[in-house]
Design a protein around this motif. Structure first.
Motif, PDB file in Angstrom:
ATOM      1  N   PRO A  41       9.353  -1.011  -5.069  1.00 31.22           N
ATOM      2  CA  PRO A  41      10.600  -1.039  -4.579  1.00 31.22           C
ATOM      3  C   PRO A  41      11.463   0.081  -4.280  1.00 31.22           C
ATOM      4  CG  PRO A  41       9.811  -2.559  -6.269  1.00 31.22           C
ATOM      5  CD  PRO A  41       8.878  -1.550  -5.947  1.00 31.22           C
ATOM      6  N   THR A  42      11.097   1.218  -4.872  1.00 30.24           N
ATOM      7  CA  THR A  42      11.836   2.455  -4.822  1.00 30.24           C
ATOM      8  C   THR A  42      11.594   2.967  -3.354  1.00 30.24           C
ATOM      9  OG1 THR A  42      11.901   2.563  -7.360  1.00 30.24           O
ATOM     10  CG2 THR A  42      12.341   4.721  -5.826  1.00 30.24           C
ATOM     11  N   GLU A  43      10.299   2.984  -3.065  1.00 32.36           N
ATOM     12  CA  GLU A  43      10.039   3.443  -1.779  1.00 32.36           C
ATOM     13  C   GLU A  43      10.698   2.636  -0.457  1.00 32.36           C
ATOM     14  OE1 GLU A  43       5.832   5.477  -2.118  1.00 32.36           O
ATOM     15  OE2 GLU A  43       5.708   3.654  -3.026  1.00 32.36           O
ATOM     16  N   ALA A  44      10.380   1.202  -0.944  1.00 35.33           N
ATOM     17  CA  ALA A  44      10.883   0.347   0.263  1.00 35.33           C
ATOM     18  C   ALA A  44      12.595   0.569   0.279  1.00 35.33           C
ATOM     19  CB  ALA A  44      10.799  -1.206   0.010  1.00 35.33           C
ATOM     20  N   ARG A  50      16.708   4.928   5.867  1.00 37.22           N
ATOM     21  CA  ARG A  50      16.407   5.616   7.019  1.00 37.22           C
ATOM     22  C   ARG A  50      16.166   4.830   8.115  1.00 37.22           C
ATOM     23  NH1 ARG A  50      12.781   7.662   2.857  1.00 37.22           N
ATOM     24  NH2 ARG A  50      11.175   6.381   3.693  1.00 37.22           N
ATOM     25  N   ILE A  51      17.202   3.963   8.425  1.00 41.87           N
ATOM     26  CA  ILE A  51      17.305   2.825   9.374  1.00 41.87           C
ATOM     27  C   ILE A  51      17.040   3.345  10.646  1.00 41.87           C
ATOM     28  CG2 ILE A  51      19.881   2.952   9.777  1.00 41.87           C
ATOM     29  CD1 ILE A  51      19.726  -0.149   9.182  1.00 41.87           C
ATOM     30  N   GLY A  52      17.212   4.581  11.289  1.00 41.14           N
ATOM     31  CA  GLY A  52      17.042   4.950  12.430  1.00 41.14           C
ATOM     32  C   GLY A  52      15.579   5.149  12.786  1.00 41.14           C
ATOM     33  N   GLN A  53      14.571   4.968  11.737  1.00 48.11           N
ATOM     34  CA  GLN A  53      13.144   5.150  11.956  1.00 48.11           C
ATOM     35  C   GLN A  53      12.620   3.750  12.035  1.00 48.11           C
ATOM     36  OE1 GLN A  53      11.817   7.333   8.422  1.00 48.11           O
ATOM     37  NE2 GLN A  53      12.822   9.069   9.036  1.00 48.11           N
ATOM     38  N   ALA A 128       5.901  -7.537  -5.704  1.00 44.19           N
ATOM     39  CA  ALA A 128       5.292  -8.613  -4.995  1.00 44.19           C
ATOM     40  C   ALA A 128       3.989  -8.790  -6.206  1.00 44.19           C
ATOM     41  CB  ALA A 128       4.809  -8.504  -3.552  1.00 44.19           C
ATOM     42  N   GLU A 129       3.667 -10.245  -6.236  1.00 46.16           N
ATOM     43  CA  GLU A 129       2.553 -10.426  -7.164  1.00 46.16           C
ATOM     44  C   GLU A 129       1.548  -9.897  -6.288  1.00 46.16           C
ATOM     45  OE1 GLU A 129       0.308 -14.640  -7.950  1.00 46.16           O
ATOM     46  OE2 GLU A 129       2.392 -14.662  -8.211  1.00 46.16           O
ATOM     47  N   GLY A 130       0.500  -9.318  -6.956  1.00 48.28           N
ATOM     48  CA  GLY A 130      -0.669  -8.493  -6.383  1.00 48.28           C
ATOM     49  C   GLY A 130      -0.216  -7.061  -5.716  1.00 48.28           C
ATOM     50  N   GLY A 131       0.703  -6.816  -6.064  1.00 52.02           N
ATOM     51  CA  GLY A 131       1.341  -5.324  -5.576  1.00 52.02           C
ATOM     52  C   GLY A 131       2.172  -5.306  -4.392  1.00 52.02           C
ATOM     53  N   GLY A 132       2.892  -4.034  -4.329  1.00 51.47           N
ATOM     54  CA  GLY A 132       3.749  -3.979  -3.033  1.00 51.47           C
ATOM     55  C   GLY A 132       5.163  -4.587  -3.647  1.00 51.47           C
TER      56      GLY A 132
END
Length: 174
Positions: A41-44, A50-53, A128-132
């Motif tokens: 979640p922190t990375e997301a 960085r919306i321009g990317q 998320a369940e299962g990672g991510g």
């Protein structure tokens, strides 16, 4: 044909990911889109800023997503530079920022900007369940919408929001 109708027609041609119109009435609408991404979640949340990317360039006023920026703090601007004219666009204003968990903006996006509406755009980030991370994008719009009205705009906005969120998913899935 008015600029608003041209924008609406262009938006209708988008082929977005899965989405849901949660409610619609003459007074407004609510749409919601969800994706799961393979990062924390922190990375997301950081990538969201960085919306321009990742924002689709064909859904910008300048034609280049790289001209967009998002300051993920209360009062921060989701803005876009218009280099050809030296102008700029405010797409929205951050009203709630909680890194790794929630980002909320007041935003009347795209052709809705010229209407008498208030839009609340909320992104939530949760493991998320299962990672991510599961990202939910909820957009609630209310007010006066000319032309096709809320009933006409809701499915178009839903598809475009799904396309935008899918851009973030694709960016994070590389």
């Amino acid at each position: 044909m008015s600029r608003m109708m041209l924008c609406a027609a262009a938006l209708a041609l988008a082929t977005p990911a899965t989405a849901e119109v949660k409610s619609v009435s003459a007074a407004g609408f609510e749409v919601e889109n969800q994706v799961t991404v393979p990062v924390s979640p922190t990375e997301a949340y950081a990538a969201m800023a960085r919306i321009g990317q990742w924002w689709p360039s064909d859904h910008s006023w300048s034609g280049a997503a790289a001209n967009m920026n998002l300051e993920p703090r209360a009062g921060g601007c989701f803005c876009e530079a218009l280099p050809e004219s030296g102008g700029s666009v405010e797409h929205g204003r951050v009203v709630f920022a909680q890194p790794g968990r929630l980002l909320r903006l007041r935003a009347a996006l795209g052709p809705l900007q010229s209407e008498a509406v208030t839009g609340t755009l909320t992104f939530t980030f949760a493991p998320a369940e299962g990672g991510g991370t599961r990202i939910v994008m909820n957009y609630l719009v209310g007010g006066l919408i000319r032309g096709p009205g809320a009933e006409g705009f809701a499915p178009i906005v839903d598809r475009v929001n799904a396309l935008q969120l899918d851009g973030l998913r694709a960016h994070l899935s590389r």
